[in-house]
Design a protein around this motif. Structure first.
Motif, PDB file in Angstrom:
ATOM      1  N   ASP A  34       0.820  -1.217   0.000  1.00  0.00           N
ATOM      2  CA  ASP A  34       0.000   0.000   0.000  1.00  0.00           C
ATOM      3  C   ASP A  34       0.853   1.265   0.000  1.00  0.00           C
ATOM      4  N   LEU A  71       0.635   3.902  -3.195  1.00  0.00           N
ATOM      5  CA  LEU A  71       0.474   5.344  -2.971  1.00  0.00           C
ATOM      6  C   LEU A  71       1.618   6.116  -3.642  1.00  0.00           C
ATOM      7  N   HIS A 111       1.157   6.258  -7.367  1.00  0.00           N
ATOM      8  CA  HIS A 111       0.089   7.192  -7.731  1.00  0.00           C
ATOM      9  C   HIS A 111       0.593   8.639  -7.640  1.00  0.00           C
ATOM     10  N   ASN A 128      -6.198   5.977  -2.252  1.00  0.00           N
ATOM     11  CA  ASN A 128      -4.915   5.291  -2.036  1.00  0.00           C
ATOM     12  C   ASN A 128      -4.357   5.614  -0.659  1.00  0.00           C
TER      13      ASN A 128
END
Ligand code: ARG
Length: 648
Positions: free
Chosen positions: A566, A570, A573, A603
């Motif tokens: 995760d 992030l 992105h 996100n």
């Protein structure tokens, strides 16, 4: 100064009919001008998609390349690989796109389209997959790439290195988000937006134009393009004869009352129109008044100026609330240029006589563009042709962007075609100099009809914005914020949330669709709304605040690691910010940026619920990731014209 509080309408009324200016439009100038553009185009095709613009006024950012632009960086690598794989196919540009997580982060899609070109010529390749394999093999080694694979008919999938992603984010934290700005190959753009009409109502369509146009201007400005923000107000035309005569009749002391006599201009317009339709003597006087106004008679000019001023004050109320800056160059500004421009078009043999009018025929339309009406007067199209000429030749804009409702599409398509016939614009719609119409759909009420208030009266835009603010203030008070914050703070935040909600509700939809105006929806703190996003941002700020760490210090001493999936998602992105802004502004679609912002916050939520920040072993890295997210969110807000808040 950009983005600041309105540089409001500042252009004073044009001088009395100026001597036809600009007849200096010589062939030489035209040639020089097109030379200038063809140079730009050459540079463009030679250097392809990652052209770094050369321009006189550069910021530090535009001197350096944008290492944060993943797509461009990858395209560079694939260009090298293409040259090595198919050295004969010099005009092939790398096709790189972000892709779904299953296959990797990005994909190069050249193999399929290359295949038919090289089939039979290059016998070492048996089919597109082999071309893909070669493209992968010839890819120069780079710290940005962690792994590659070839799938299906030769797609080359690339997984980025998480260390590289982390490094680029860290660099942005130090050098600033401006270093992630897209680089465009143009220098100056006109954005023609808002553009209400004097003495008529500024309606929700103009509000949409103001919001969308301002965002496009902000994105282009961020990309280091000079933007001429033009308010093409309707301040010229036959209706002024009627308004002026009515003013003389109703308010004989109008001169000394300096604008206070008229009061409600829209009611004044209605009453004068009624008189015009009912009273033939008045009608004749009104028609003569137009001639006197256009002839420059001082009394008529100053009555006209006074009427324009009243409208302008109302428009400015909206611009001030929205913090939109615009420079007024209304229709009247271009009026003196019309005869000269029409003469040029006539000399090119484009203007014909048809049913008593002077017209230009364009391909694909049976009806021509009327440039001189039967009565000898000019119209919307003649003004727009003169304005286009002025923007291309005097202002030297390379891209002229018009933001109006889709109902005007035909007008724009037709006069763009006339400009192409004249050789002002190239035939290729994507080549520069370029003219684009940014059309948008209607604003609907909850009944699905055109947006109006209950009384069927038109909605005053300033009232609408005030209501958004009042409602957001009430919601904050309900949450007890009036006890926590000063009155001034409460007001500031209510304003940011209320106006932000109106803007975001408009921008998040694909602009060509109609959208339904609904206060409850746009002010909801759940779902894809500005309120939700502003909360998300404020929450990140509070995480950083509550950690008790000096984030500026951490930027210098700490580093980012993206080991949790995760965290990596992030980080990736965040890195897609540059290419998103570029896509949103080159395709003129603000909703692309809204979608990015919403996904960023999703996100972040995922990261925050699965990765402990404060008190964890990864605290420093994760706080830096929080900070980078907040910075990118704030830049998105800024580009959308929304004021971010740090607490909510
Ligand atoms: N005043 C026009 C209207 O209210 C919009 C003008 C748009 N700009 C232009 N150059 N035609 O519909």
């Amino acid at each position: 100064m950009r983005g600041g509080l309105g540089l409001l309408s500042t252009v004073s009324p044009p001088p009395a009919p100026a001597p036809p200016p600009l007849l200096c439009f010589s062939r030489l100038r035209l040639r020089l001008h097109s030379l200038f553009y063809s140079d730009i185009l050459k540079v463009k095709s030679r250097k392809s998609v990652w052209t770094v613009r050369t321009r006189a006024v550069t910021t530090m950012a535009s001197d350096q390349e944008n290492v944060g632009h993943v797509k461009q960086q990858l395209a560079k690598l694939f260009e090298t690989s293409l040259r090595a794989t198919v050295p004969e196919e010099l005009d092939v540009e790398p096709l790189v796109a972000a892709c779904t997580a299953k296959f990797g982060d990005y994909q190069c899609n050249n193999a399929m389209s290359l295949w038919p070109r090289i089939k039979g010529k290059k016998t070492e390749f048996r089919g597109p997959p082999a071309v893909g394999q070669a493209l992968m093999k010839n890819l120069p080694s780079s710290e940005m790439v962690e792994a590659c694979s070839v799938a299906g008919p030769g797609f080359v999938n690339v997984t980025l290195s998480k260390n590289w992603i982390a490094k680029i984010i860290q660099k942005m934290l130090i050098d600033g988000i401006e270093t992630w700005a897209p680089r465009l190959s143009i220098q100056r753009v006109v954005v023609d937006f808002s553009s209400p009409n004097i003495a008529k109502e500024m309606h929700v369509g103009h509000l949409r134009s103001t919001i969308i146009g301002d965002t496009l201007a902000r994105m282009l400005e961020f990309s280091n393009v000079e933007v001429l923000r033009r308010n093409h107000v309707g301040d010229w035309g036959t209706q002024f004869g009627m308004l002026i005569e009515f003013l003389f009749e109703k308010f004989p002391d109008w001169e000394s009352a300096s604008g206070t006599a008229i009061g409600d201009l829209q009611a004044f317009y209605k009453a004068s129109k009624q008189k015009f339709d009912e009273d033939p003597v008045f009608k004749e006087r009104a028609q003569k008044a137009v001639v006197r106004l256009q002839g420059g008679e001082p009394r008529y000019r100053s009555a006209w100026a006074q009427i324009c001023d009243i409208s302008r004050r109302e428009f400015d109320g909206v611009y001030q609330r929205l913090e939109v800056s615009l420079e007024e160059k209304g229709e009247s500004f271009y009026n003196p240029y019309i005869p000269g421009v029409l003469e040029k078009l006539s000399n090119l043999g484009l203007v014909e006589e048809s049913e008593g009018a002077r017209v230009i025929f364009v391909e694909g339309y049976e009806r021509p563009v009327i440039v001189v009406k039967k009565d000898g007067g000019y119209n919307y199209a003649s003004t727009d042709l003169a304005a286009l000429w002025y923007r291309l030749n005097i202002e030297k804009a390379e891209w002229i962007i018009y933001v109006t409702d889709v109902g005007q599409s035909e007008h724009f398509q037709m006069f763009f075609k006339a400009a192409k016939r004249a050789g002002w614009l190239p035939d290729d719609d994507k080549a520069y100099p370029r003219a684009s119409h940014v059309g948008f759909g209607l604003v609907l009420g909850e009944d699905g009809k055109r947006f109006r208030t209950r009384s069927t009266e038109v909605v005053r835009l300033a009232d609408l914005l005030d209501e958004a603010k009042a409602r957001s203030k009430a919601a904050l008070v309900e949450r007890g914020k009036d006890k926590e914050w000063s009155e001034e703070e409460l007001d500031k935040i209510a304003k940011a949330v209320g106006y932000g909600a109106v803007k975001y509700a408009d921008l998040k939809n694909n602009r060509t669709t109609n959208y339904t105006f609904n206060f409850d929806q746009m002010l909801n703190d759940k779902g894809n709304t500005a309120v939700y996003l502003l909360y998300a941002h404020a929450r990140i700020c509070s995480i950083i605040r509550k950690s008790g760490k000096d984030i500026e210090e951490l930027k210098k001493t700490g580093s980012i690691a993206l080991n949790h999936p995760d965290e990596r998602a992030l980080g990736l992105h965040l890195l897609q910010f540059a290419e998103t802004v570029e896509e949103a502004c080159t395709n003129l679609l603000p909703n692309v940026l809204c979608e990015y912002l919403y996904n960023l916050s999703e996100n972040f939520t995922k990261f925050y619920s699965n990765c402990q920040v404060v008190g964890s072993a990864e605290e420093t890295s994760r706080l830096l990731l929080c900070e980078a997210t907040a910075i990118v969110m704030r830049k998105c807000f800024h580009l959308l014209g929304i004021v971010p808040v740090h607490k909510l």
